[in-house]
Design an enzyme around this catalytic site. Structure first.
Site, PDB file in Angstrom:
ATOM      1  N   TRP A 104       0.822  -1.217   0.000  1.00 56.45           N
ATOM      2  CA  TRP A 104       0.000   0.000   0.000  1.00 56.45           C
ATOM      3  C   TRP A 104       0.852   1.262   0.000  1.00 56.45           C
ATOM      4  O   TRP A 104       0.549   2.220  -0.711  1.00 56.45           O
ATOM      5  CB  TRP A 104      -0.981   0.000   1.167  1.00 56.45           C
ATOM      6  CG  TRP A 104      -2.014  -1.079   1.008  1.00 56.45           C
ATOM      7  CD1 TRP A 104      -2.228  -2.151   1.830  1.00 56.45           C
ATOM      8  CD2 TRP A 104      -2.967  -1.226  -0.067  1.00 56.45           C
ATOM      9  NE1 TRP A 104      -3.248  -2.942   1.327  1.00 56.45           N
ATOM     10  CE2 TRP A 104      -3.715  -2.399   0.170  1.00 56.45           C
ATOM     11  CE3 TRP A 104      -3.251  -0.482  -1.217  1.00 56.45           C
ATOM     12  CZ2 TRP A 104      -4.735  -2.837  -0.684  1.00 56.45           C
ATOM     13  CZ3 TRP A 104      -4.267  -0.917  -2.069  1.00 56.45           C
ATOM     14  CH2 TRP A 104      -4.989  -2.075  -1.801  1.00 56.45           C
ATOM     15  N   ASP A 172      -1.216   6.696   6.169  1.00 59.12           N
ATOM     16  CA  ASP A 172      -2.357   5.872   5.783  1.00 59.12           C
ATOM     17  C   ASP A 172      -2.634   4.936   6.959  1.00 59.12           C
ATOM     18  O   ASP A 172      -1.856   4.020   7.228  1.00 59.12           O
ATOM     19  CB  ASP A 172      -2.007   5.075   4.513  1.00 59.12           C
ATOM     20  CG  ASP A 172      -3.093   4.078   4.121  1.00 59.12           C
ATOM     21  OD1 ASP A 172      -4.126   4.007   4.809  1.00 59.12           O
ATOM     22  OD2 ASP A 172      -2.893   3.379   3.101  1.00 59.12           O
ATOM     23  N   LYS A 196     -12.885  -1.002   7.075  1.00 64.37           N
ATOM     24  CA  LYS A 196     -12.195  -1.987   7.911  1.00 64.37           C
ATOM     25  C   LYS A 196     -12.589  -1.780   9.370  1.00 64.37           C
ATOM     26  O   LYS A 196     -13.170  -2.661   9.981  1.00 64.37           O
ATOM     27  CB  LYS A 196     -10.686  -1.871   7.752  1.00 64.37           C
ATOM     28  CG  LYS A 196     -10.260  -2.191   6.332  1.00 64.37           C
ATOM     29  CD  LYS A 196      -8.861  -1.716   6.021  1.00 64.37           C
ATOM     30  CE  LYS A 196      -8.600  -1.736   4.539  1.00 64.37           C
ATOM     31  NZ  LYS A 196      -8.656  -3.077   3.950  1.00 64.37           N
TER      32      LYS A 196
END
Ligand code: PMP
Length: 362
Positions: A104, A172, A196
């Site tokens: 990511w 992030d 999430k």
């Protein structure tokens, strides 16, 4: 828990507290005596404006967000921010420092390259650890330092917020946001997608230091422009109203659990249970991640014979333990145990892991 519900270990979209789903279902046809579903309600209406203000305040309370920072309710998932970060924060220096610890952060860096220069601060050979700071190569002229607090695919998490001096720190936090308290004042910008740890896909929350807002590159698309979004109080266009509402129900639920300090304790207990099962299995199960960088949220592991994987997953599914297949790039198994996964759910998984191991070692 309702008996028809699976014990869902998905990495995202992920498990949501059952009480939240029940409340949403109860309010589906008539939210707050408006005679309509929240989905049908105008985002410009008084009741919605009151709702979003309450939700923002709840987040501010949960995270103790200081006055210096602005909360933005955005869309486009975390990917939106891969572009939004460089477009808004690269500014005059035109350079971002990227700490790479998994796919990511790498993807975010590749996107940033379109808008300016990037410097790779560190990149371990394998994404199975956070490299020690002595191995980092921070620039002296970067506009920001970027990292991903928890790499969801390989399950690598920063134990603490990295110290990068005065350069704005951008993070992030998609897969561990609200799983423990953290000091928001240390960040220039921190963001997370909702699907999430706080609800459903369609919402991304960014918390941005106010003095960094207004430095966007001239060609920044309006939807990605922090200044426009901040001025419009996240109502620049139609926000993802239902996802915001669900996030609000989850913030209420988090408060009922005792807030982030309590949630953090439960999360530690949950992951310890599973890591102990792996570590005490005499090599039957293995975690590929260096111990001090192990994620509390996403636990990848393998068993000693790859040929048993399908049988393992099928046996788990019979017990309603689902979504345990490892990411396609990694294989093996992965248990994602976000806030809404109960300790009992983790116990059931561990009991199954042990039973399976015994069945093979007979
Ligand atoms: N960052 C992290 C840490 C993730 O786990 C994911 C996966 N959902 C993303 C970014 C991408 O999120 P999205 O699909 O919302 O763009």
């Amino acid at each position: 828990m309702s008996t028809e519900r699976s014990i869902n270990f998905s990495a995202g979209p992920a498990i949501i507290p059952e009480s939240v789903l029940q409340k949403a279902s109860k309010e589906m046809l008539n939210w707050n005596n408006t005679g309509m579903s929240l989905m049908e309600l105008s985002h410009r209406s008084g009741p919605f404006k009151e709702l979003i203000a309450k939700i923002e305040q709840d987040l501010i309370d949960l995270l103790k967000i200081p006055e210096t920072h602005k909360v933005l309710f955005l869309q486009g998932g975390a990917h939106f921010m891969f572009s939004g970060v460089p477009l808004n924060l690269m500014g005059e220096n035109g350079k971002g420092d990227y700490i790479l610890t998994g796919n990511w952060s790498t993807r975010a860096m590749n996107e940033a390259k379109k808008y300016g220069k990037v410097n790779v601060v560190c990149k371990p050979d394998e994404f199975n650890k956070i490299p020690p700071k002595e191995e980092w190569n921070l620039s002296t002229d970067a506009s920001y330092v970027y990292y991903c607090d928890n790499e969801t695919v390989k399950g690598v998490e920063f134990p603490d917020i990295p110290d990068v001096g005065d350069v704005p720190l951008v993070c992030d936090m998609s897969s561990n946001f609200l799983s423990r308290p953290f000091d928001v004042s240390k960040f220039g910008c921190v963001y997370a997608c909702a699907q999430k740890n706080f609800g459903m896909a369609g919402l991304t929350i960014a918390i941005v230091r106010k003095d960094l807002i207004g430095k966007q590159l001239p060609y920044t698309p309006m939807m990605l422009d922090f200044e426009l979004q901040a001025k419009a109080n996240s109502m620049f266009n139609t926000p993802s109203t239902y996802a915001i509402y669900i996030a609000g129900l989850i913030f209420d639920w988090l408060k009922e659990q005792g807030g982030l300090e309590e949630i953090a304790k439960i999360n530690l207990k949950k992951c310890k249970l599973i890591y102990d099962a792996i570590d005490n299995s005499n090599g039957f199960y293995k975690s590929p991640v260096e111990i001090k960088s192990r994620s509390r949220m996403n636990i990848p592991f393998v068993c000693k014979n790859k040929e048993w994987e399908t049988e393992w997953l099928e046996g788990a599914a019979k017990l309603k333990l689902v979504s345990l297949k490892g990411h396609r790039s990694v294989g093996g198994f992965r248990a994602s145990i976000y806030n809404a996964m109960s300790y009992e759910g983790c116990e059931k998984l561990v009991n199954y892991m042990i039973d399976f191991m015994k069945s093979k070692e007979k």
